[in-house]
Design a protein around this motif. Structure first.
Motif, PDB file in Angstrom:
ATOM      1  N   LEU A 157       5.051 -26.309  -8.451  1.00 51.39           N
ATOM      2  CA  LEU A 157       4.782 -26.371  -9.888  1.00 51.39           C
ATOM      3  C   LEU A 157       3.787 -25.322 -10.367  1.00 51.39           C
ATOM      4  CD1 LEU A 157       5.287 -27.916 -12.542  1.00 51.39           C
ATOM      5  CD2 LEU A 157       3.362 -29.371 -11.970  1.00 51.39           C
ATOM      6  N   GLY A 158       2.701 -25.178  -9.644  1.00 55.67           N
ATOM      7  CA  GLY A 158       1.691 -24.201 -10.058  1.00 55.67           C
ATOM      8  C   GLY A 158       2.269 -22.797 -10.111  1.00 55.67           C
ATOM      9  N   HIS A 159       3.075 -22.459  -9.127  1.00 55.71           N
ATOM     10  CA  HIS A 159       3.641 -21.106  -9.108  1.00 55.71           C
ATOM     11  C   HIS A 159       4.631 -20.905 -10.250  1.00 55.71           C
ATOM     12  CE1 HIS A 159       1.619 -20.717  -5.387  1.00 55.71           C
ATOM     13  NE2 HIS A 159       2.435 -21.481  -4.700  1.00 55.71           N
ATOM     14  N   LEU A 160       5.450 -21.925 -10.507  1.00 52.25           N
ATOM     15  CA  LEU A 160       6.405 -21.804 -11.610  1.00 52.25           C
ATOM     16  C   LEU A 160       5.652 -21.583 -12.921  1.00 52.25           C
ATOM     17  CD1 LEU A 160       9.157 -21.930 -12.957  1.00 52.25           C
ATOM     18  CD2 LEU A 160       8.966 -24.430 -12.974  1.00 52.25           C
ATOM     19  N   ALA A 161       4.585 -22.355 -13.121  1.00 54.73           N
ATOM     20  CA  ALA A 161       3.819 -22.234 -14.359  1.00 54.73           C
ATOM     21  C   ALA A 161       3.290 -20.808 -14.515  1.00 54.73           C
ATOM     22  CB  ALA A 161       2.663 -23.243 -14.362  1.00 54.73           C
ATOM     23  N   HIS A 162       2.786 -20.257 -13.448  1.00 50.63           N
ATOM     24  CA  HIS A 162       2.202 -18.918 -13.563  1.00 50.63           C
ATOM     25  C   HIS A 162       3.271 -17.832 -13.606  1.00 50.63           C
ATOM     26  CE1 HIS A 162      -1.983 -20.124 -13.592  1.00 50.63           C
ATOM     27  NE2 HIS A 162      -1.595 -21.136 -12.832  1.00 50.63           N
ATOM     28  N   LEU A 163       4.414 -18.108 -13.051  1.00 54.57           N
ATOM     29  CA  LEU A 163       5.549 -17.183 -13.188  1.00 54.57           C
ATOM     30  C   LEU A 163       5.965 -17.098 -14.655  1.00 54.57           C
ATOM     31  CD1 LEU A 163       7.813 -15.693 -11.377  1.00 54.57           C
ATOM     32  CD2 LEU A 163       9.202 -17.686 -11.929  1.00 54.57           C
ATOM     33  N   ILE A 164       6.006 -18.256 -15.298  1.00 53.87           N
ATOM     34  CA  ILE A 164       6.351 -18.300 -16.715  1.00 53.87           C
ATOM     35  C   ILE A 164       5.336 -17.496 -17.518  1.00 53.87           C
ATOM     36  CG2 ILE A 164       6.444 -19.834 -18.726  1.00 53.87           C
ATOM     37  CD1 ILE A 164       7.580 -22.020 -16.829  1.00 53.87           C
ATOM     38  N   ARG A 165       4.069 -17.719 -17.259  1.00 55.49           N
ATOM     39  CA  ARG A 165       3.018 -17.015 -18.003  1.00 55.49           C
ATOM     40  C   ARG A 165       3.124 -15.503 -17.812  1.00 55.49           C
ATOM     41  NH1 ARG A 165      -2.170 -18.006 -16.143  1.00 55.49           N
ATOM     42  NH2 ARG A 165      -2.945 -17.386 -18.176  1.00 55.49           N
ATOM     43  N   ARG A 166       3.473 -15.085 -16.615  1.00 55.03           N
ATOM     44  CA  ARG A 166       3.550 -13.640 -16.353  1.00 55.03           C
ATOM     45  C   ARG A 166       4.846 -13.025 -16.886  1.00 55.03           C
ATOM     46  NH1 ARG A 166       1.678 -15.324 -10.994  1.00 55.03           N
ATOM     47  NH2 ARG A 166      -0.586 -15.176 -11.154  1.00 55.03           N
ATOM     48  N   ASN A 167       5.783 -13.893 -17.262  1.00 52.57           N
ATOM     49  CA  ASN A 167       7.051 -13.435 -17.832  1.00 52.57           C
ATOM     50  C   ASN A 167       7.739 -12.413 -16.925  1.00 52.57           C
ATOM     51  OD1 ASN A 167       8.958 -13.757 -19.849  1.00 52.57           O
ATOM     52  ND2 ASN A 167       8.116 -12.119 -21.148  1.00 52.57           N
ATOM     53  N   VAL A 168       7.829 -12.762 -15.671  1.00 53.36           N
ATOM     54  CA  VAL A 168       8.488 -11.905 -14.683  1.00 53.36           C
ATOM     55  C   VAL A 168       9.979 -11.858 -15.010  1.00 53.36           C
ATOM     56  CG1 VAL A 168       9.075 -11.663 -12.247  1.00 53.36           C
ATOM     57  CG2 VAL A 168       6.805 -12.483 -12.908  1.00 53.36           C
ATOM     58  N   ARG A 169      10.523 -10.675 -15.091  1.00 52.89           N
ATOM     59  CA  ARG A 169      11.923 -10.549 -15.490  1.00 52.89           C
ATOM     60  C   ARG A 169      12.851 -11.013 -14.382  1.00 52.89           C
ATOM     61  NH1 ARG A 169      15.688  -5.664 -17.584  1.00 52.89           N
ATOM     62  NH2 ARG A 169      17.182  -7.175 -18.330  1.00 52.89           N
ATOM     63  N   MET A 170      13.413 -12.179 -14.545  1.00 56.45           N
ATOM     64  CA  MET A 170      14.348 -12.710 -13.558  1.00 56.45           C
ATOM     65  C   MET A 170      15.067 -13.930 -14.134  1.00 56.45           C
ATOM     66  SD  MET A 170      11.920 -14.795 -10.796  1.00 56.45           S
ATOM     67  CE  MET A 170      13.312 -15.317  -9.798  1.00 56.45           C
ATOM     68  N   VAL A 171      16.151 -14.290 -13.488  1.00 60.16           N
ATOM     69  CA  VAL A 171      16.858 -15.516 -13.828  1.00 60.16           C
ATOM     70  C   VAL A 171      16.376 -16.584 -12.853  1.00 60.16           C
ATOM     71  CG1 VAL A 171      19.112 -16.638 -13.997  1.00 60.16           C
ATOM     72  CG2 VAL A 171      18.877 -14.186 -14.523  1.00 60.16           C
ATOM     73  N   TYR A 172      15.879 -17.674 -13.384  1.00 59.97           N
ATOM     74  CA  TYR A 172      15.309 -18.716 -12.527  1.00 59.97           C
ATOM     75  C   TYR A 172      16.062 -20.005 -12.825  1.00 59.97           C
ATOM     76  CZ  TYR A 172      11.586 -21.341 -10.100  1.00 59.97           C
ATOM     77  OH  TYR A 172      10.866 -22.136  -9.237  1.00 59.97           O
ATOM     78  N   ILE A 173      16.881 -20.428 -11.888  1.00 59.31           N
ATOM     79  CA  ILE A 173      17.709 -21.610 -12.092  1.00 59.31           C
ATOM     80  C   ILE A 173      17.151 -22.788 -11.294  1.00 59.31           C
ATOM     81  CG2 ILE A 173      20.010 -22.622 -11.700  1.00 59.31           C
ATOM     82  CD1 ILE A 173      21.189 -19.831 -12.156  1.00 59.31           C
ATOM     83  N   ILE A 174      16.905 -23.881 -11.981  1.00 59.78           N
ATOM     84  CA  ILE A 174      16.536 -25.117 -11.279  1.00 59.78           C
ATOM     85  C   ILE A 174      17.777 -25.978 -11.189  1.00 59.78           C
ATOM     86  CG2 ILE A 174      15.093 -27.184 -11.283  1.00 59.78           C
ATOM     87  CD1 ILE A 174      13.038 -25.690 -12.916  1.00 59.78           C
ATOM     88  N   GLU A 175      18.241 -26.221 -10.010  1.00 62.08           N
ATOM     89  CA  GLU A 175      19.376 -27.137  -9.813  1.00 62.08           C
ATOM     90  C   GLU A 175      18.789 -28.538  -9.720  1.00 62.08           C
ATOM     91  OE1 GLU A 175      22.425 -23.981  -7.682  1.00 62.08           O
ATOM     92  OE2 GLU A 175      21.461 -25.465  -6.413  1.00 62.08           O
TER      93      GLU A 175
END
Ligand SMILES: Cc1ncc(C[n+]2csc(CCOP(=O)(O)OP(=O)(O)O)c2C)c(N)n1
Ligand SMILES: Cc1ncc(C[n+]2csc(CCOP(=O)(O)OP(=O)(O)O)c2C)c(N)n1
Ligand code: SF4
Ligand code: SF4
Ligand SMILES: [Mg+2]
Ligand SMILES: [Mg+2]
Lengths: 349, 610, 610, 349
Positions: A120-138
């Motif tokens: 969770l912590g990493h996802l939150a910070h990935l969102i904040r950094r707006n890293v250009r990628m497709v991130y799919i949660i199944e």
């Protein structure tokens, strides 16, 4: 029944995209997931979207953590590099990969446990950094690979196979994303490929992190009555917020959705995303409005799908850091090393 | 050059013609004492005197005791000592303790604005009172200047007392405040206040004073975190990820400054680097793994707790054979421990980091010069062996200023990027690419990078895999890969830095690591003077190169000197060389302060006598 | 009882009057094979035969190959073997490999609904084809039953072929499906289908058949994760935290079931336990530390990757002297590795877990009986020594069924809660309470619990602290505490379980750990028969009790048999005992399958011959 | 200036509470933080609240991670057990402590780095579990102890001392808490003790996790012009959502806030919290409304303080797990161990 290897022969009559590739060229190795697992449908949608997008397979990088969902990366785009990392850490490794080479298409596949519990912590910070990628949660509401424990996306009252109800409030990746400044949020259902494919294509064109929450039922551990992540429940409670169509940056533009009531967003790469809102007042570019809609729908027990929110104006990771257009990993050493003359200047002397 | 004394603690310093002087400045942190400390350090250095400064600061921002120890030694011995010729005791709270650390016959400068607590007084030292606070209150208006300038005033007194070259000090101030005239003037004024006061009230210079020497030709004064950052800049690192932690923060701060200066395109203003302050250390190492997998040179710097958090992903990098570079600026553990105190306490943790069978390449720089050199080499090793390389520095090397030879760079140097198949090789390839098959003589297999060519595609995974990179649970396939990893680690022994050896053919030797070097070499001189000749080896890498084994074979007994409780370097030598255990003995000092020769001498003698 | 053969691989099993039979069932996972496997296991057990089952399952939910190996051995040898008398080859995908594992003269049962791939055929085994799928399609209607019942049908054939007592099997079905008549009937029907088919078409029983024995009096069949859970229940653990991970999940599942049954107040329905599925392993260990600090008995269970993630907080518990209990059900590393395969690969990681100087207490159960016993003792040790205790089990012990003596409990047993000052002691206390002062002879200091008495208050911290618990950066104060921690760890050597030793006064010995025990003991019999008498020691804890040192002293050479690449137990013995290195040699087998005596015999002989 | 130890002598004339304790009895050791640090004001508010609440000091347990903020736990309630744990992990250790003994008052002190960066995942799951404790984030927008790096609460555009602006969107613990189902959310300002003290008292009485975000300026690294976590900025942008008064469960009830326009919430322990909303329409029990208010205020650059949200009806950790009233750690062994007879029943035989 003895398991059988999939025959490697390609169907001769399959359509080829402009790269001369058929849809099979975007497939990967044979799935080892349970028959009927939602994740395999997500794979199919990804394969379809990639083929339509005509992305050269080797320009894709696939990343995942650990879980049944994480295995998905092996099942599409066999011509791409893949990295099955560690449980919950995919976001961090994808961030590093994107930092090194801004020019590839990064597709990250995660599970609800992988992303919302340990990661969770990493996802939150990935969102904040707006890293250009497709991130799919199944998203299946359970830990599939470890045999059916509740994940943090399990709804209150949803039950295990044995009937024990979950009591802990769920984490909704869409609301979480909104509160953290996400720039692309969409929700799909593994059972609805027609909706999912254009979402994936838009996500790939997005300038920043595109988070797609796909309800993807676990037939083995969480598809019973009482589960709110089952096929049945999702079919009955699915309310569509938007329908989207994706137009690549090509000379001819073909739109399959009629033009009235449509929001058009021009993506980073010049492609056009057309979103038709299903509830009249829904505007996927209004963060406040979207947040409210999601809350009200959740309170009503609805699962809102579609492209939920988009912001093409915010800077992505590389823009925030003002890095060169040339991928960092391609800059020649001679341009990186300041040389002997400069070195002589360091230290107190 | 042998000193005329038995042990550093007992010698009467300052009497010898060879300069050997130790001073200590006791202050409260957050009051600006560090600029005065640096001024003195740099003045000694400019006088051509071998010098070292040890900063003993608290893990806190303001208001707690802080000390700075300077040793000036004409023979080049720069290890810490524990007895001081001159104590500049500006913190009343620690007076008692500070005065205890003055050698018999030494001097205490104190702020006579307030009375001195009589109970702390010793009769065998001289007290030089100077009303520092009062002088500052009279000379300066702003409360801030009144506090800050005290340090410069006392610095002025030290200049006079030790016969430090006043011009050098004034020039240093002029350089520091170039373009800021008022600041320069007030500092110069404060300096002279203290200087004149001392000349008028004390017998200047004291017997233990200094004189100009020629000891620093071609040398610079610098700390290891800065030189490591330089090394990474020169190695061509483009991605760095970190999470702030003392004492490694200044490394990434330095790297950031360097990149801003040397990695920004002068025309476009765009950056050829990306430094990420991560959300935690699990993320830092993850980012580094991702960037390295994707072909960039990437590193992270951290300290003990960060290493613990990185454990899982270090194993992932090891097993997927992804090069990564990690700097561990070691601090005193366990747990949070003493973040500003030094130890070599992470050796075992790093050597075998992560669950399951893992072994890593470690580099142990011994001074800031090696921090630079090893930072550069760490990438060559990581990429050649496609594995994590950890550089283990410590608080003493990383954060203290050392005199080292000027750094040099060979412009013809090209990095060793290891075995990577490029687009050309892949395009003309007929056979399928197998990620983990066909190793070279170092047991390394060529890797490919994402985005280059469809033929290079493979699937990296931390789960059991065979030589094709495919998932496996078959014993033979699994063994093939993990056994090769063991061979690969062993092969690295031929490529890592050799130990530093000083041999005179003695039967007994001191073996050490990292920042212990200077104290151990000084101890060898001292013990030699006592009739005990010893050889010297400083380990600089793991796996151990053959020279390490040879040295151990050549000696009956080796005392392994290190700063940790559990004899971690000795343990690694026991496990990873063929030396019989009883030939390795331990001298341990792990209270957190930089090592002194006295501790080594005492440790060796205690064991020789039993 | 010595077997009439040289090595298990070469002996012709089944000819001896002593039953020694190995069968293997090859299936696809997720098709219900495990209940048929269990049926056979339990039938052998009820026939009084020493038996073991090794489940080789994939890290996946459905559709991949899975095997179950059963060994029945009248002499009580229950280690894995690698050659089988009978192969029930129900997975066409693995036919080739499965048929290779049959001993010469052995048998293959296969599903003749489909033709057999001729290329896999060997001439030295007999093929017993039975159209299992076809039989099921004819006998059952639902697709689900048609798949599931295949396992029972082939089980029926095995019953006939091996002369297993049919009544016992039928009774087992009746017990399992008590109250579910239709299910019982269809299972019984399937069983008889296979049974009758075999009787009609094959020469039943095969030469390698079984007969009733009296080997299991007072014994039970159970796995180590279940017994460990029982141990924690009996130890009075009230708080548990975990994050799901194979192969430790079933431990917490069992604990949860047990608590639901035995820890729910029958009147109020309220629970006297709290089990938390944490968000990750960092949280699991944090929760355990918090609960233990607050006076509850709390534990977590995990496997390798979880241990790596717990590294930082294990150091916190160590340094703050908080008792915690951690179970590591070891699986094959490194990284994600092979989650369903066995190893003892976390020994070094656990012994020195966390950065800085740390040493922990480890317990190594050798079978499910010891999992129970050590689970109970782990709390006594953790609380007595106020430190982490890690119990290192493995996949083989944790998840496979073993025959062990029935578990017993002494109702007079009271837990050793260690030195804790209660309200009474604190109230009448005059002197101030110092958390880390006044150690007992075990170097343990009395702790206090929050909420009990104002006089007991102290401040626990992972940063440097003195004996009062106050923050310190003073070397002497810091050393006082960390040195005591080292002494405390050493003192635990007198309190941990002694090794299991079987001595006949030989000069050479086999030393081993954990689930390797049965294979090593069988190897000793085999080697003895070859004229090589060996002694035996199974290490059961670290720090090593004096008995370990004595045993090592008493032998010229010890072969340390363990399942990891890097000789981790040997390393720990080298570092933590006085034994000379060259007296310890390694026999390693680490492909992930449970150890067989053959591997040990081969390993020893290879080294004896060189 | 030489640092001086605080004299241990107590002011004789200080008021005593019903336990006979003066406010000094709720203090701890002398602060080693920078002069003027916001965290010391938070300490003062805690000391005040504890004294007014008349909590026996030894019935308090203080927990923290690592940071300047984490040191605060040493500076109050010297008669309480304290645990200065590891960076980012306090939430987990507090959860375990609360599990073992449901009867103590748990006070956790954290920093914005500790809680929103390294500890974000744990905080999120602590909120979901509704562990009964007071959790204070001393929020200064920077990492104080490691000398001034941005923390995840730094606002976009806020600058470092050197003038570099932050570009990454901030995490607001209040919005985060709302989206995760938090049951008590409040924000204070270290410079406003009058507001903070009743909030802390209400938090202590709350049935579940009470999250208090206190803007607590770092005078050394983040109190300059350009910082949005400075004293000045906070004073200028502070808008109060609610004013609260806390009435302990005592025979006489004294309310210092007039009764019109007041929402009264009866707390778990019978005490009464009276909240006066400052914007007319603000209702701290309406999750949707609160979320909207926070979003709009944030967009306008306002820092909303006061008791923002409260829900006294949701189950806390122990209620979800249906544990006994008796603290787990106090249950005698004889009641925990099923005994020999039961044991004999295990295993296949
Ligand atoms: C550090 C660590 N802890 C635990 C595990 C075990 N584990 C593997 S997958 C998984 C959960 C998977 O759940 P989810 O992410 O929802 O994926 P799904 O299987 O449901 O698709 C867990 C806990 C692990 N691999 N690593
Ligand atoms: C694992 C780990 N990583 C890094 C650190 C270093 N560290 C100590 S405090 C801190 C940040 C503190 O910031 P915050 O929580 O905002 O507290 P503040 O000092 O601002 O009050 C960091 C990074 C650490 N102690 N442990
Ligand atoms: S267990 Fe569930 S999530 Fe995993 S493969 Fe099977 S159906 Fe899919
Ligand atoms: S550095 Fe900042 S947060 Fe830390 S004590 Fe000083 S003012 Fe407070
Ligand atoms: Mg899932
Ligand atoms: Mg902060």
């Amino acid at each position: 029944m003895p398991s059988i290897e999939k025959p490697p022969i390609q169907h001769p009559g399959l359509r080829r995209n402009s790269l001369g590739l058929t849809i099979h060229d975007y497939e990967g190795s044979m799935s080892t997931l349970c028959a009927g697992c939602g994740h395999d449908s997500v794979t199919a949608a990804i394969v379809h979207a990639l083929w339509e997008m005509e992305t050269p397979p080797h320009r894709i990088a696939k990343l995942s953590g650990i879980g049944c969902s994480a295995k998905t990366t092996a099942y599409f785009a066999r011509g791409a590099h893949g990295f099955n990392t560690a449980h919950g850490r995919m976001a961090t490794i994808a961030t590093g990969a994107a930092a090194a080479n801004r020019d590839l298409l990064y597709i990250g596949i995660s599970g609800d446990g992988d992303s919302l519990s340990i990661g969770l912590g990493h996802l939150a910070h990935l969102i904040r950094r707006n890293v250009r990628m497709v991130y799919i949660i199944e998203n299946n509401g359970v830990y599939g690979l470890t045999k059916g424990q509740f994940s943090p996306s399990a709804d209150v009252g949803s039950t295990t196979k044995r009937g024990d109800p979950n009591q802990v409030p769920p984490i909704d990746p869409m609301s979480l994303g909104l509160s953290l400044g996400a720039t692309f949020l969409a929700r799909g259902f593994s059972g609805d490929k027609r909706q999912l494919v254009p979402i994936i294509k838009a996500a790939a064109a997005h300038r920043g992190l595109a988070l797609i929450d796909v309800i993807s039922p676990c037939v083995t551990f969480n598809d019973h009555e009482g589960s709110t992540k089952s096929y049945l429940f999702t079919r009955h409670h699915d309310t569509t917020a938007t329908e989207s169509d994706f137009v690549p940056p090509a000379p001819e533009i073909v739109a399959s959705i009629p033009v009235e009531g449509v929001v058009s967003v021009t993506m980073h790469d010049g492609s056009v995303l057309r979103v038709r809102s299903v509830p009249d007042d829904y505007d996927p570019t209004d963060r406040e409005g979207v947040a409210e809609h999601l809350r009200r729908a959740h309170a009503a027990g609805d699962v809102v799908t579609g492209l939920l929110y988009i912001d093409e104006s915010s800077a992505d990771l590389h823009e925030m850091h003002d890095t060169t257009d040339q991928p960092l990993r391609d800059i020649p050493f001679s341009q990186l090393c300041p040389g002997s003359a400069v070195l002589a200047g360091f230290g107190v002397r | 050059m042998v000193l005329e004394r038995l042990a550093p603690e007992t010698a009467h310093r300052g009497k010898s013609r060879v300069v050997d002087l130790a001073i200590k400045l006791a202050n409260v942190n957050g009051t600006g004492s560090s600029s005065a400390n640096n001024l003195l350090m740099q003045a000694f250095f400019r006088m051509g005197l071998p010098v070292s400064g040890k900063n003993l600061f608290p893990s806190n921002i303001q208001g707690l005791p802080t000390w700075y120890e300077i040793r000036v030694n004409g023979s080049g011995h720069t290890a810490r000592v524990s007895q001081f010729d001159l104590m500049v005791a500006m913190n009343a709270q620690t007076h008692a303790q500070d005065i205890r650390e003055v050698r018999a016959g030494g001097y205490v400068v104190w702020d006579s604005t307030w009375p001195l607590d009589q109970s702390a007084m010793r009769s065998d030292v001289s007290y030089l009172g100077m009303p520092v606070a009062q002088m500052c209150n009279e000379a300066f208006r702003s409360p801030r200047a009144r506090t800050l300038m005290r340090n410069i005033v006392s610095c002025g007194a030290v200049v006079a007392l030790l016969a430090i070259d006043l011009d050098i000090v004034s020039n240093l101030l002029a350089e520091k405040f170039a373009g800021k005239d008022t600041l320069r003037e007030s500092n110069q004024h404060a300096l002279m206040l203290g200087y004149e006061y001392a000349r008028q009230h004390f017998d200047c210079p004291l017997p233990c004073h200094v004189h100009v020497m020629d000891g620093n030709a071609g040398a610079i004064l610098i700390d290891g975190n800065t030189t490591a950052a330089l090394g990474f800049l020169y190695a061509g690192a483009t991605v760095a990820a970190w999470y702030p932690i003392t004492p490694s923060t200044s490394l990434m701060d330095a790297f950031t400054q360097l990149c801003r200066r040397y990695r920004r395109d002068p025309e476009t203003g765009r950056n050829s680097y990306l430094i990420l302050q991560a959300e935690d250390e699990l993320a830092s190492i993850g980012i580094v793994i991702g960037a390295s997998w994707n072909g960039a040179r990437a590193f992270t710097s951290t300290s003990g707790p960060g290493i613990s958090l990185m454990n899982e992903l270090i194993g992932l990098a090891y097993y997927t054979e992804t090069p990564v570079v990690i700097v561990d600026v070691q601090r005193a553990g366990p747990s949070t421990g003493m973040p500003t105190r030094t130890q070599q306490g992470d050796i075992l943790t790093c050597a075998y980091a992560s669950h399951g069978d893992t072994k890593h390449i470690l580099l142990f720089p011994g001074d800031p010069a090696e921090c630079f050199d090893f930072a550069v080499r760490s990438f060559d090793l990581a990429e050649r062996f496609q594995t994590p390389v950890m550089m283990l520095s410590d608080v003493d090397i990383g954060m203290n200023d050392w005199v080292i030879p000027q750094l040099t760079w060979d412009d013809a140097r090209v990095p060793d990027r290891g075995r990577v198949l490029g687009a050309k090789e892949l395009e003309k390839r007929i056979e399928a690419y197998d990620r983990y098959a066909n190793p070279d003589s170092d047991h390394v297999v060529a890797r490919t990078l994402p985005g280059v060519d469809p033929k290079g595609a493979y699937f990296a995974r931390g789960s059991g895999h065979n030589e094709h990179g495919g998932y496996t649970e078959t014993p033979e396939e699994y063994l093939e890969v993990v056994d090769r990893l063991a061979s690969k680690h062993a092969a690295a022994a031929m490529r890592v830095p050799d130990p530093q050896i000083e041999s005179r053919g003695a039967r007994v030797a001191l073996v050490t690591v990292g920042s212990c070097g200077p104290a151990v070499r000084e101890a060898i001189e001292l013990l030699d003077a006592q009739g005990l000749p010893l050889d010297y080896m400083r380990i600089r890498a793991f796996p151990f190169s053959p020279a390490v084994q040879d040295f151990l074979d050549d000696h009956d007994t080796c005392f392994v000197v290190e700063q940790n409780r559990d004899a971690q370097l000795r343990s690694l030598l026991v496990l990873e060389t063929a030396v019989p255990k009883d030939r390795l003995r331990s001298v341990l000092a792990y209270g957190g302060t930089p090592l002194s020769a006295g501790e080594v001498v005492d440790g060796v003698r205690a064991q020789m006598e039993t």
